[in-house]
Motif scaffolding. Structure first.
Motif, PDB file in Angstrom:
ATOM      1  N   HIS A   1       0.835  -1.209   0.000  1.00  0.00           N
ATOM      2  CA  HIS A   1       0.000   0.000   0.000  1.00  0.00           C
ATOM      3  C   HIS A   1       0.869   1.258   0.000  1.00  0.00           C
ATOM      4  O   HIS A   1       0.587   2.218  -0.728  1.00  0.00           O
ATOM      5  N   ALA A   2       1.925   1.256   0.803  1.00  0.00           N
ATOM      6  CA  ALA A   2       2.810   2.426   0.871  1.00  0.00           C
ATOM      7  C   ALA A   2       3.533   2.645  -0.454  1.00  0.00           C
ATOM      8  O   ALA A   2       3.668   3.790  -0.916  1.00  0.00           O
ATOM      9  N   LEU A   3       4.008   1.571  -1.068  1.00  0.00           N
ATOM     10  CA  LEU A   3       4.672   1.708  -2.362  1.00  0.00           C
ATOM     11  C   LEU A   3       3.718   2.255  -3.412  1.00  0.00           C
ATOM     12  O   LEU A   3       4.091   3.123  -4.212  1.00  0.00           O
ATOM     13  N   ASP A   4       2.483   1.765  -3.401  1.00  0.00           N
ATOM     14  CA  ASP A   4       1.478   2.269  -4.335  1.00  0.00           C
ATOM     15  C   ASP A   4       1.224   3.751  -4.094  1.00  0.00           C
ATOM     16  O   ASP A   4       1.123   4.535  -5.038  1.00  0.00           O
ATOM     17  N   GLY A   5       1.158   4.150  -2.812  1.00  0.00           N
ATOM     18  CA  GLY A   5       0.949   5.555  -2.479  1.00  0.00           C
ATOM     19  C   GLY A   5       2.098   6.448  -2.905  1.00  0.00           C
ATOM     20  O   GLY A   5       1.915   7.647  -3.150  1.00  0.00           O
ATOM     21  N   LEU A   6       3.288   5.886  -3.000  1.00  0.00           N
ATOM     22  CA  LEU A   6       4.461   6.642  -3.452  1.00  0.00           C
ATOM     23  C   LEU A   6       4.603   6.648  -4.968  1.00  0.00           C
ATOM     24  O   LEU A   6       5.561   7.192  -5.509  1.00  0.00           O
ATOM     25  N   GLY A   7       3.650   6.019  -5.654  1.00  0.00           N
ATOM     26  CA  GLY A   7       3.659   6.043  -7.106  1.00  0.00           C
ATOM     27  C   GLY A   7       4.306   4.839  -7.758  1.00  0.00           C
ATOM     28  O   GLY A   7       4.491   4.818  -8.971  1.00  0.00           O
ATOM     29  N   PHE A   8       4.660   3.828  -6.993  1.00  0.00           N
ATOM     30  CA  PHE A   8       5.245   2.612  -7.556  1.00  0.00           C
ATOM     31  C   PHE A   8       4.133   1.602  -7.820  1.00  0.00           C
ATOM     32  O   PHE A   8       3.913   0.664  -7.072  1.00  0.00           O
ATOM     33  N   GLY A   9       3.433   1.816  -8.921  1.00  0.00           N
ATOM     34  CA  GLY A   9       2.263   1.021  -9.230  1.00  0.00           C
ATOM     35  C   GLY A   9       2.554  -0.329  -9.855  1.00  0.00           C
ATOM     36  O   GLY A   9       1.666  -1.140 -10.012  1.00  0.00           O
ATOM     37  N   GLY A  10       3.785  -0.615 -10.206  1.00  0.00           N
ATOM     38  CA  GLY A  10       4.123  -1.858 -10.873  1.00  0.00           C
ATOM     39  C   GLY A  10       4.339  -3.042  -9.935  1.00  0.00           C
ATOM     40  O   GLY A  10       4.679  -4.124 -10.382  1.00  0.00           O
ATOM     41  N   VAL A  11       4.127  -2.840  -8.659  1.00  0.00           N
ATOM     42  CA  VAL A  11       4.351  -3.918  -7.692  1.00  0.00           C
ATOM     43  C   VAL A  11       3.062  -4.725  -7.553  1.00  0.00           C
ATOM     44  O   VAL A  11       2.037  -4.195  -7.150  1.00  0.00           O
ATOM     45  N   ASN A  12       3.117  -6.012  -7.872  1.00  0.00           N
ATOM     46  CA  ASN A  12       1.930  -6.861  -7.806  1.00  0.00           C
ATOM     47  C   ASN A  12       1.650  -7.390  -6.410  1.00  0.00           C
ATOM     48  O   ASN A  12       0.502  -7.523  -6.008  1.00  0.00           O
ATOM     49  N   ASP A  13       2.704  -7.734  -5.664  1.00  0.00           N
ATOM     50  CA  ASP A  13       2.521  -8.307  -4.334  1.00  0.00           C
ATOM     51  C   ASP A  13       3.792  -8.111  -3.534  1.00  0.00           C
ATOM     52  O   ASP A  13       4.880  -7.990  -4.100  1.00  0.00           O
ATOM     53  N   VAL A  14       3.656  -8.080  -2.219  1.00  0.00           N
ATOM     54  CA  VAL A  14       4.797  -7.963  -1.319  1.00  0.00           C
ATOM     55  C   VAL A  14       4.628  -8.990  -0.210  1.00  0.00           C
ATOM     56  O   VAL A  14       3.553  -9.099   0.386  1.00  0.00           O
ATOM     57  N   ARG A  15       5.673  -9.741   0.063  1.00  0.00           N
ATOM     58  CA  ARG A  15       5.724 -10.664   1.197  1.00  0.00           C
ATOM     59  C   ARG A  15       6.928 -10.245   2.030  1.00  0.00           C
ATOM     60  O   ARG A  15       8.047 -10.192   1.525  1.00  0.00           O
ATOM     61  N   ALA A  16       6.713  -9.935   3.298  1.00  0.00           N
ATOM     62  CA  ALA A  16       7.798  -9.513   4.178  1.00  0.00           C
ATOM     63  C   ALA A  16       8.324 -10.717   4.953  1.00  0.00           C
ATOM     64  O   ALA A  16       7.572 -11.630   5.308  1.00  0.00           O
ATOM     65  N   GLY A  17       9.607 -10.719   5.210  1.00  0.00           N
ATOM     66  CA  GLY A  17      10.240 -11.781   5.979  1.00  0.00           C
ATOM     67  C   GLY A  17      11.299 -11.188   6.879  1.00  0.00           C
ATOM     68  O   GLY A  17      11.324  -9.982   7.123  1.00  0.00           O
ATOM     69  N   LYS A  18      12.182 -12.037   7.365  1.00  0.00           N
ATOM     70  CA  LYS A  18      13.259 -11.542   8.206  1.00  0.00           C
ATOM     71  C   LYS A  18      14.548 -12.271   7.877  1.00  0.00           C
ATOM     72  O   LYS A  18      14.550 -13.411   7.406  1.00  0.00           O
ATOM     73  N   LEU A  19      15.651 -11.592   8.133  1.00  0.00           N
ATOM     74  CA  LEU A  19      16.989 -12.128   7.946  1.00  0.00           C
ATOM     75  C   LEU A  19      17.665 -12.127   9.304  1.00  0.00           C
ATOM     76  O   LEU A  19      17.704 -11.098   9.987  1.00  0.00           O
ATOM     77  N   ILE A  20      18.182 -13.282   9.707  1.00  0.00           N
ATOM     78  CA  ILE A  20      18.891 -13.408  10.973  1.00  0.00           C
ATOM     79  C   ILE A  20      20.318 -13.830  10.645  1.00  0.00           C
ATOM     80  O   ILE A  20      20.532 -14.824   9.947  1.00  0.00           O
ATOM     81  N   GLU A  21      21.303 -13.068  11.121  1.00  0.00           N
ATOM     82  CA  GLU A  21      22.703 -13.409  10.908  1.00  0.00           C
ATOM     83  C   GLU A  21      23.287 -13.954  12.203  1.00  0.00           C
ATOM     84  O   GLU A  21      23.153 -13.335  13.254  1.00  0.00           O
ATOM     85  N   LEU A  22      23.915 -15.102  12.108  1.00  0.00           N
ATOM     86  CA  LEU A  22      24.528 -15.742  13.269  1.00  0.00           C
ATOM     87  C   LEU A  22      26.035 -15.822  13.083  1.00  0.00           C
ATOM     88  O   LEU A  22      26.516 -16.151  11.994  1.00  0.00           O
ATOM     89  N   ASP A  23      26.788 -15.524  14.131  1.00  0.00           N
ATOM     90  CA  ASP A  23      28.227 -15.725  14.151  1.00  0.00           C
ATOM     91  C   ASP A  23      28.458 -16.945  15.038  1.00  0.00           C
ATOM     92  O   ASP A  23      28.272 -16.875  16.256  1.00  0.00           O
ATOM     93  N   LEU A  24      28.827 -18.058  14.430  1.00  0.00           N
ATOM     94  CA  LEU A  24      28.872 -19.344  15.113  1.00  0.00           C
ATOM     95  C   LEU A  24      30.298 -19.859  15.254  1.00  0.00           C
ATOM     96  O   LEU A  24      31.189 -19.500  14.468  1.00  0.00           O
ATOM     97  N   ALA A  25      30.497 -20.730  16.225  1.00  0.00           N
ATOM     98  CA  ALA A  25      31.774 -21.429  16.342  1.00  0.00           C
ATOM     99  C   ALA A  25      31.971 -22.284  15.093  1.00  0.00           C
ATOM    100  O   ALA A  25      31.009 -22.802  14.525  1.00  0.00           O
ATOM    101  N   ASP A  26      33.207 -22.431  14.663  1.00  0.00           N
ATOM    102  CA  ASP A  26      33.493 -23.156  13.427  1.00  0.00           C
ATOM    103  C   ASP A  26      33.034 -24.611  13.458  1.00  0.00           C
ATOM    104  O   ASP A  26      32.768 -25.200  12.417  1.00  0.00           O
ATOM    105  N   ASP A  27      32.934 -25.178  14.648  1.00  0.00           N
ATOM    106  CA  ASP A  27      32.545 -26.589  14.738  1.00  0.00           C
ATOM    107  C   ASP A  27      31.037 -26.790  14.919  1.00  0.00           C
ATOM    108  O   ASP A  27      30.589 -27.895  15.188  1.00  0.00           O
ATOM    109  N   THR A  28      30.249 -25.736  14.736  1.00  0.00           N
ATOM    110  CA  THR A  28      28.788 -25.863  14.843  1.00  0.00           C
ATOM    111  C   THR A  28      28.278 -26.696  13.670  1.00  0.00           C
ATOM    112  O   THR A  28      28.556 -26.391  12.511  1.00  0.00           O
ATOM    113  N   SER A  29      27.553 -27.737  13.981  1.00  0.00           N
ATOM    114  CA  SER A  29      27.083 -28.651  12.928  1.00  0.00           C
ATOM    115  C   SER A  29      25.847 -28.098  12.212  1.00  0.00           C
ATOM    116  O   SER A  29      25.114 -27.259  12.749  1.00  0.00           O
TER     117      SER A  29
END
Length: 77
Positions: A23-51
């Protein structure tokens, strides 16, 4: 070792955040967007031996709600 966990909603799950972004993109004039699905990115710094099994268990037990979300693990060099 670093790992990125991408968490997204499953196909049939409603996505109110994605709808608000669309809705916000459409309101800003970006009418070419058909659908938006939001997700999340989680970054982990792990020990080298993590399986891979341990990383997968972290996702299943905490990082993703597997009832409504999918996740993908990407190891970063």
């Amino acid at each position: 070792m670093k790992a990125r966990i991408f968490v997204t909603l499953k196909g049939g799950v409603l996505d109110p955040q994605g709808r608000a972004i669309h809705h916000a993109l459409d309101g800003l004039g970006f009418g070419g967007v058909n659908d938006v699905r939001a997700g999340k990115l989680i970054e982990l710094d792990l020990a080298d031996d993590t399986s891979d099994e341990d990383i997968d268990a972290m996702c299943r037990k905490l990082l993703a709600n597997t009832v409504i979300e999918n996740y993908r693990i990407e190891k970063v060099a």
